[in-house]
Design a protein around this motif. Structure first.
Motif, PDB file in Angstrom:
ATOM      1  N   SER A  91      -9.887  13.143   6.908  1.00 28.46           N
ATOM      2  CA  SER A  91      -9.946  11.864   7.272  1.00 28.46           C
ATOM      3  C   SER A  91      -9.222  11.183   5.956  1.00 28.46           C
ATOM      4  CB  SER A  91     -11.117  10.953   7.524  1.00 28.46           C
ATOM      5  OG  SER A  91     -12.150  11.024   6.537  1.00 28.46           O
ATOM      6  N   GLY A  92      -9.363  11.613   4.833  1.00 27.17           N
ATOM      7  CA  GLY A  92      -8.852  10.818   3.625  1.00 27.17           C
ATOM      8  C   GLY A  92      -9.913  10.046   3.019  1.00 27.17           C
ATOM      9  N   ARG A  93     -11.044   9.948   3.401  1.00 28.22           N
ATOM     10  CA  ARG A  93     -12.068   9.032   2.608  1.00 28.22           C
ATOM     11  C   ARG A  93     -11.994   9.410   1.295  1.00 28.22           C
ATOM     12  NH1 ARG A  93     -17.338  10.491   5.378  1.00 28.22           N
ATOM     13  NH2 ARG A  93     -18.191   9.126   3.709  1.00 28.22           N
ATOM     14  N   PRO A  94     -12.135   8.389   0.289  1.00 24.26           N
ATOM     15  CA  PRO A  94     -12.282   8.488  -1.198  1.00 24.26           C
ATOM     16  C   PRO A  94     -13.631   9.418  -1.363  1.00 24.26           C
ATOM     17  CG  PRO A  94     -12.059   6.137  -0.593  1.00 24.26           C
ATOM     18  CD  PRO A  94     -12.478   6.724   0.888  1.00 24.26           C
ATOM     19  N   SER A 100       4.871   8.091  -7.847  1.00 18.91           N
ATOM     20  CA  SER A 100       5.334   6.903  -8.215  1.00 18.91           C
ATOM     21  C   SER A 100       4.554   6.125  -8.747  1.00 18.91           C
ATOM     22  CB  SER A 100       5.925   6.266  -6.861  1.00 18.91           C
ATOM     23  OG  SER A 100       4.802   5.903  -5.952  1.00 18.91           O
ATOM     24  N   GLY A 101       3.137   6.399  -8.949  1.00 19.17           N
ATOM     25  CA  GLY A 101       2.088   5.800  -9.544  1.00 19.17           C
ATOM     26  C   GLY A 101       1.024   4.887  -8.905  1.00 19.17           C
ATOM     27  N   LYS A 102       1.239   4.862  -7.436  1.00 23.51           N
ATOM     28  CA  LYS A 102       0.633   3.927  -6.628  1.00 23.51           C
ATOM     29  C   LYS A 102      -0.690   4.964  -6.128  1.00 23.51           C
ATOM     30  CE  LYS A 102       0.868   1.485  -2.304  1.00 23.51           C
ATOM     31  NZ  LYS A 102       1.458   1.187  -0.982  1.00 23.51           N
ATOM     32  N   CYS A 103      -1.896   4.150  -6.405  1.00 22.45           N
ATOM     33  CA  CYS A 103      -3.058   4.821  -6.029  1.00 22.45           C
ATOM     34  C   CYS A 103      -3.390   4.896  -4.487  1.00 22.45           C
ATOM     35  CB  CYS A 103      -4.252   4.217  -6.968  1.00 22.45           C
ATOM     36  SG  CYS A 103      -5.790   4.967  -6.750  1.00 22.45           S
ATOM     37  N   ALA A 104      -3.852   5.968  -4.029  1.00 21.04           N
ATOM     38  CA  ALA A 104      -3.970   5.906  -2.719  1.00 21.04           C
ATOM     39  C   ALA A 104      -5.215   5.351  -2.096  1.00 21.04           C
ATOM     40  CB  ALA A 104      -3.949   7.262  -2.218  1.00 21.04           C
ATOM     41  N   LYS A 137      -2.106  11.080   1.862  1.00 22.94           N
ATOM     42  CA  LYS A 137      -1.686   9.882   0.922  1.00 22.94           C
ATOM     43  C   LYS A 137      -2.008  10.299  -0.627  1.00 22.94           C
ATOM     44  CE  LYS A 137      -2.404   6.456   4.475  1.00 22.94           C
ATOM     45  NZ  LYS A 137      -2.759   5.164   4.755  1.00 22.94           N
ATOM     46  N   ARG A 138      -2.234  11.558  -0.959  1.00 22.56           N
ATOM     47  CA  ARG A 138      -2.615  11.732  -2.245  1.00 22.56           C
ATOM     48  C   ARG A 138      -1.375  12.227  -2.881  1.00 22.56           C
ATOM     49  NH1 ARG A 138      -6.532   9.945   0.198  1.00 22.56           N
ATOM     50  NH2 ARG A 138      -8.825   9.876  -0.721  1.00 22.56           N
ATOM     51  N   GLY A 139      -1.479  12.173  -4.207  1.00 19.76           N
ATOM     52  CA  GLY A 139      -0.544  12.817  -5.064  1.00 19.76           C
ATOM     53  C   GLY A 139       0.699  12.229  -5.141  1.00 19.76           C
TER      54      GLY A 139
END
Length: 533
Positions: A327-330, A507-511, A502-504
């Protein structure tokens, strides 16, 4: 006596050769087939001198904060690293640990190590001479490598690898410990090399007070001492029996505490679970060994032999990790031991799916444990880097994290076992990219520690680590090492492998939406400070 395979101690007591040095460990299984030639560092590491920093004795905590969550929390945000820059803009916030819920992303999964420190230090005497002997039980050999089983062993069936202190103690020596309540413990040294040895324990207890005979775990609880880290420079006492354990520790087997978890209280854990952020907790086990205190002594980090530690992840925890990963949870591990466990899990799953080789020796006797069981996996020191952990790696060549974890679960179900486990020697150093970590809660670590390497990898280099540590030391209020204060670290996006949604993002944007630089912990943005280079 030990069996014939247990006495095959050349070139050393269950050692593996790594970069010219040796690391004590039990013989490892082959799963899949093994190739020793990949057990070399595949890239250039920072020199060992980069792990040095001045740590005054007055900054080393000798006792924990009271209450636990009154300890200090330094929140460190290094997420602004660009795709091309070699430096990291590091912002910090000086807080208190009980404010942690205000800094965690909503619906995060907090991953904690439930290993419990055993009273593994035995103050014994040499039989005949009465000379002093100190024995530290490091890891079990018989009747099982698993501490949960080994601690239930009965008299004369318990063999442990131990560190042995004392004069003229060699193979064949007998060590004794007697108490006024009727316990007589004998340790027969059956093999010896350097400070280490194999010791077979036997005992009688005339006043045990239970219907069943005493186990080795019972004996340790009766006469053993908590093995405090050497840098505390004090003897353990009764307060340490509680202070040097996390409040959620249940799985006996460590000789050092997973110290990042010492800051949690039952009430703080309840607040995390029931609060507006809806933080979930997940418990796994890595039994911390004495090797965690072994400094990098040579000139080159790549020549350091990383220690082995045993992992066990129950099926319910694995299912939770699969859901969070898909699910992409932190995911926020508590402590370097939880990081090492999560990352090892991912690469174990990758090996299952890809039939990749391991650098581990294939000398474990099949009579003890199945070599093809998901409960006895292994990961060598540099395996993950050969598999794709090092920056840069093409996303198309990587196994999605959810598939890797599902492979472990499916294999465990096929075998009919209730957990995934084994040993890991994984060394995480700058250049490593993380598969299952979005943030990290960790203490301040000692100079020359491999744990500093892990933190350096997480922050995109050792430069941010030194800036953060200089800030903490300059404040004068932060306490370091096991009973000291902690960090919540937010990494740059480029150190995260693109194996979860959405990881990796290079460009520097935190997921992950971290609640920072605003009303975090009820204070304004000006409380955040950008650290100078």
């Amino acid at each position: 006596m030990l069996s014939s395979w247990e006495l095959k101690l050349k070139p050393s007591l269950f050692m593996t050769q790594v970069g010219g040095m040796v690391a004590l460990r039990p013989p490892q299984p082959a799963f899949p087939p093994v190739y020793d030639e990949i057990n070399v560092c595949p890239f250039e590491l920072p020199p060992a001198n980069d792990l040095d920093y001045p740590l005054p004795e007055t900054c080393i905590a000798k006792r924990p904060a009271e209450p636990r969550d009154a300890s200090l929390l330094l929140v460190s945000d290094a997420s602004s690293l660009s795709s091309t820059a070699d430096t990291v803009d590091t912002w910090v916030f000086d807080g208190i640990f009980r404010e942690l819920p205000s800094f965690l992303p909503a619906k995060s999964l907090l991953v904690l190590n439930r290993s419990r420190v055993i009273t593994a230090r035995l103050l014994m005497r040499k039989e005949g001479t009465g000379g002093k002997a100190e024995v530290l039980c490091i890891s079990p050999v018989s009747p099982s490598w698993d501490p949960a089983i080994a601690l239930t062993a009965l008299s004369n069936r318990s063999v442990w690898r131990c560190m042995i202190g004392g004069r003229n103690i060699k193979a064949g020596s007998r060590l004794v410990l007697t108490t006024e309540n009727g316990l007589c413990l004998t340790g027969q040294v059956e093999a010896r090399e350097g400070k280490d040895g194999l010791v077979r324990f036997s005992w009688t207890h005339t006043a045990h007070g239970k219907e069943s005979p005493p186990t080795f775990g019972d004996v340790l609880e009766d006469v053993g001492k908590i093995p405090l880290p050497p840098y505390m420079n004090r003897a353990s006492d009764t307060a340490d029996l509680q202070d040097y354990q996390t409040v959620y520790a249940t799985a006996r087997g460590s000789v050092a505490a997973p110290t990042a978890g010492l800051h949690f209280t039952h009430s703080l854990l309840q607040q995390l679970r029931n609060g507006p952020q809806q933080i979930e907790t997940c418990y796994l086990t890595l039994h911390v060994g004495a090797g965690t205190f072994q400094p990098v002594t040579g000139k080159e980090v790549g020549e350091h032999a990383m220690h082995w530690e045993r992992i066990q992840v129950p099926m319910d925890a694995l299912e939770t990790l699969i859901e969070a990963t898909g699910s992409g949870r932190p995911m926020v591990p508590v402590g370097t031991t939880s990081v090492r466990t999560l990352e090892t899990l991912y690469w174990w799953g990758v090996r299952l799916l890809s039939a990749l080789p391991s650098s581990c020796s294939a000398q474990r006797p099949s009579t003890l444990l199945s070599e093809d069981s998901v409960t006895n996996l292994s990961l060598g020191q540099w395996d993950a880097y050969h598999y794709g952990a090092k920056w840069p790696t093409q996303a198309s060549s990587l196994v999605p994290a959810v598939h890797a974890l599902e492979a472990l679960r499916d294999r465990a179900k096929m075998e009919g076992v209730d957990h995934v486990g084994g040993e890991t020697q994984l060394m995480i150093a700058p250049g490593y990219r993380f598969a299952l970590c979005d943030g990290l809660i960790t203490n301040f670590h000692q100079p020359r520690s491999t744990l500093l390497l892990l933190v350096g990898a997480f922050l995109g280099g050792l430069g941010p680590v030194h800036r953060i540590y200089r800030h903490a030391l300059s404040k004068g209020s932060y306490r370091f090492l096991s009973f000291g204060d902690s960090n919540l670290m937010i990494p740059p996006a480029r150190v995260i492998l693109p194996v979860r949604p959405k990881r990796g993002n290079v460009s520097g944007k935190c997921a992950v939406a971290w609640p920072r630089k605003g009303w975090a912990a009820g204070v304004k943005e000006e409380r955040w400070v950008k650290l100078p280079d």
